[in-house]
Design an enzyme around this catalytic site. Structure first.
Site, short mmCIF file in Angstrom:
data_model
loop_
_atom_site.label_atom_id
_atom_site.label_comp_id
_atom_site.label_asym_id
_atom_site.label_seq_id
_atom_site.Cartn_x
_atom_site.Cartn_y
_atom_site.Cartn_z
N LYS A 141 0.76 -1.18 -0.07
CA LYS A 141 -0.10 -0.11 0.07
C LYS A 141 0.71 1.40 0.10
O LYS A 141 0.54 2.29 -0.30
CB LYS A 141 -1.06 0.04 1.10
CG LYS A 141 -2.03 -1.16 1.08
CD LYS A 141 -3.00 -0.96 0.33
CE LYS A 141 -4.19 -2.00 0.32
NZ LYS A 141 -4.90 -1.87 -0.94
N GLU A 147 -9.57 5.70 3.30
CA GLU A 147 -10.54 4.65 3.87
C GLU A 147 -9.55 3.46 4.01
O GLU A 147 -8.44 3.42 3.37
CB GLU A 147 -11.71 4.15 3.08
CG GLU A 147 -11.11 3.07 1.84
CD GLU A 147 -10.09 3.61 0.91
OE1 GLU A 147 -10.06 4.88 0.60
OE2 GLU A 147 -9.35 2.73 0.17
N SER A 171 1.64 -9.72 -0.96
CA SER A 171 1.50 -8.24 -0.86
C SER A 171 1.62 -7.67 0.42
O SER A 171 1.53 -6.49 0.76
CB SER A 171 0.03 -7.79 -1.33
OG SER A 171 -0.98 -8.85 -0.79
#
Lengths: 255, 393
Positions: free
Chosen positions: B85, B107, B374
């Protein structure tokens, strides 16, 4: 020529009243709309939706109540057929798309629907609906941050009237209407000769009168009315009376 | 104005009018920086020295021993914050700063995007508020604490199902209300144009590195690349560089929850239908009247009834295959990977690992599978403990 066009031809100060169709249940909602009709020029009926992005907490809860009562689009069409006043449906894009755009427009037309507002559909996407409208007005929203060029595009695409939102924000009652709205209506009317309705945040007779004095042709009241449904859930008959009285009062300062 | 849908019939900009101006400004600003060398220098500096790029491509020998193939893990879990991210939040935070925005909203579902947003904002001196569903606040508590430590304000979302979808709704409502000073930093390849394109731009570095690394290690392209898909940013990030290499199978793995036939899953591409959620036209898990369904996954990051529009496009044109892995299978892969490799994966990529193990036998002994790992699984230990307690009961 729809009944909405007619309203604006005859009146220069129109009142549009919103409720979420089927809130809190179909029968009560039909009675609520009946009370609203006595005082409204146009009824705006919302299709309950799981993700009402442009709505504040009051109307979100109304959507949830209607969905809990298993209200579906066909119920809303049934309500529309029963109404005597001109009616505009307020919806988001996804319910219309999923239902089938052509079928939606056909049923709307058969149910005496005069106008459709698709809150999250930009004018660029309008082609998907316009082919099927069968004379129904497709009403678009202008907001206060629109540049003149964009206002021109929106108002050219809109029919029946143009819906102007008064605030930066979601639906919901506000204490004051910004006097700067007079400039906003002037700006829109530079490029548009269609009727202009002001909505979002209008919750009392003074604000209705203000909307007219700022140059708008119609005022839309929604959350303030829906809030009264929420407050009266335990006592349906006083709620209906309360709503009737509230709707009657809205014009008291602008007749 | 660029209103065409970017991905075939998918994409677009289905938002209330008040957001259109902001999206147009964002699009212009993004187009300006994406080819601006000085922006790239700044971003690369942060990616390398703050986030820890490039990430290694690790040959998971013992995991491979268990399967029939050579399994490589792209170690995005080693990035600062613990997930891919941060690639996106650094890019968007720099862009927001260039646009003169002072308040950032984001969010989060699993909390990984929220943490990455909070970190990027902290290091660039921007104010950050994160919307997080009440249910996710409970199940991903460590990330809530991390966000707070990094100075972010948490706005707990109690509307709807109180999960990722509802957090995005509230973030969008906040943006509608505060359009002038606020930048909405979306965490995946979802949302109205230009978000899906922009987030891809910031995540595609994963695949670019991967391609170079596998060529060095193996001297050839992999047979398959597997990545989990919630909104789909880590998958797009690793797939993008390989889209034109037709011999590489690209496989997106969705959350099968309790099973695709139970109704309790979040497999949007496998079981959804076309529609609009959060401003773009894509696949959506919805009922026959267009109401968005409540979904389920053990992994908060995949627990989302929508999916990025480019995934919808790649599914329809057949370039990417989509599969689903159940909660149970993901937990099993989580355990195996921890035990065999000493790498604790997040529950999200555990779905991808489970699927890679599942297909490895069919692919054969010398085949190469790359899994995008990830994120790391520290955030999920409470959930695993819950699963264990349930099993012992």
């Amino acid at each position: 020529m729809t009944r909405i066009d007619d309203v604006f031809r005859k009146n220069d100060k129109s009142l549009v009243l919103y409720t979420c169709g089927g809130d809190p249940d179909l029968r009560t909602s039909i009675e609520i709309a009946g009370r609203m009709e006595k005082h409204a020029d146009i009824i705006e009926l919302g299709i309950p939706f799981s993700d009402p992005l442009a709505d504040g907490p009051v109307i979100q809860k109304a959507n949830n109540r209607a969905l809990s009562s298993k209200i579906i689009i066909d119920d809303i069409f049934q309500m529309c057929s029963a109404l005597k006043r001109p009616v505009a449906i307020m919806t988001y894009y996804n319910p219309v798309y999923k239902y089938g755009i052509e079928k939606f427009c056909r049923k709307a037309s058969n149910s005496n629907v005069d106008g459709i507002i698709v809150v999250d559909m930009p004018p660029e996407e309008a082609d998907f609906i316009t082919d099927f409208l069968q004379g129904i007005n497709l009403i678009f929203v202008v907001s206060r941050n629109c540049e003149l060029e964009r206002i021109r595009l929106i108002t050219n695409t809109s029919s029946g009237f143009v819906y102007a939102t008064s605030v930066f924000g979601t639906t919901g009652a506000r204490e004051y209407l910004d006097p700067g709205l007079a400039g906003f209506s002037k700006k829109v009317k530079l490029v548009c000769d269609k009727p202009l309705a002001l909505g979002f945040g209008i919750s009392n007779p003074q604000q209705v009168a203000d909307a007219f004095s700022y140059g708008f042709d119609a005022a839309v009241v929604g959350s303030a009315l829906v809030g009264r449904i929420e407050q009266g859930l335990n006592d349906k008959y006083s709620m209906l009376d309360d709503i009737g009285e509230f709707c009657r009062s809205l014009r008291s300062l602008s007749l | 104005m660029n209103m065409e849908r970017e991905f075939g019939e998918f994409g677009g900009r289905f938002v209330p009018e008040i957001l259109v101006k902001n999206l147009e400004e964002l699009e212009k600003a993004f187009e300006r920086v994406r080819n601006d060398p000085s922006f790239k220098i700044k971003l690369n500096y942060l990616l390398n020295n703050y986030a820890g790029r490039p990430t290694p491509l690790y040959f998971a020998k013992r995991l491979s021993g268990l399967s029939g193939s050579k399994i490589f893990l792209k170690r995005e879990d080693l990035l600062h914050g613990g997930a891919h991210k941060i690639n996106n939040t650094l890019g968007q935070a720099l862009l927001a700063a260039e646009m003169g925005k002072t308040r950032i909203i984001a969010e989060t579902g699993a909390g990984q995007h929220g943490v990455a947003a909070a970190m990027a904002c902290a290091t660039l001196g921007l104010k950050c508020e994160v919307f997080m569903g009440a249910e996710d606040v409970v199940r991903q508590k460590p990330n809530v604490l991390r966000m707070k430590l990094c100075g972010a304000k948490i706005n707990i979302v109690n509307s709807g199902a109180k999960k990722l979808k509802d957090a995005i709704n509230e973030a969008l409502r906040d943006w509608i209300t505060n359009v002038e000073n606020t930048y909405y930093m979306i965490g995946s390849v979802v949302g109205p144009h230009p978000y899906p394109t922009m987030v891809k731009e910031f995540q595609k570095i994963i695949g670019e590195e991967t391609k170079e690394q596998i060529m060095v290690c193996e001297g050839r392209l992999p047979d398959a690349i597997v990545a989990c898909v919630g909104g789909g940013s880590n998958a797009i990030g690793i797939f993008n560089e390989f889209l034109s290499d037709k011999e590489v199978r690209l496989i997106g793995v969705e959350a099968g929850g309790l099973g695709l036939n139970t109704g309790s899953h979040a497999a949007t591409i496998s079981r959804g239908s076309k529609g609009v959620l959060h401003g773009s036209f894509s696949y959506v898990l919805q009922d026959e009247f267009g109401n968005v369904k409540d979904v389920h996954s053990i992994s908060a990051g995949l627990d989302y009834p929508g999916v990025g529009p480019e995934h919808a496009f790649l599914k329809d044109n057949g370039r990417v295959e989509y599969a689903a892995i159940t909660d149970k299978e993901a937990v099993e892969a989580f355990r195996i990977t921890s035990k065999l490799e000493g790498i604790i994966p997040a529950l999200e990529p555990s779905h991808a690992i489970a699927h890679a193990l599942g297909i490895s036998e069919r692919l054969g002994k010398d085949s190469i599978i790359i899994v995008n790992l990830s994120g790391r699984g520290d955030k999920d230990l409470d959930i695993l403990e819950g699963v264990e307690n349930d099993a012992n009961r």
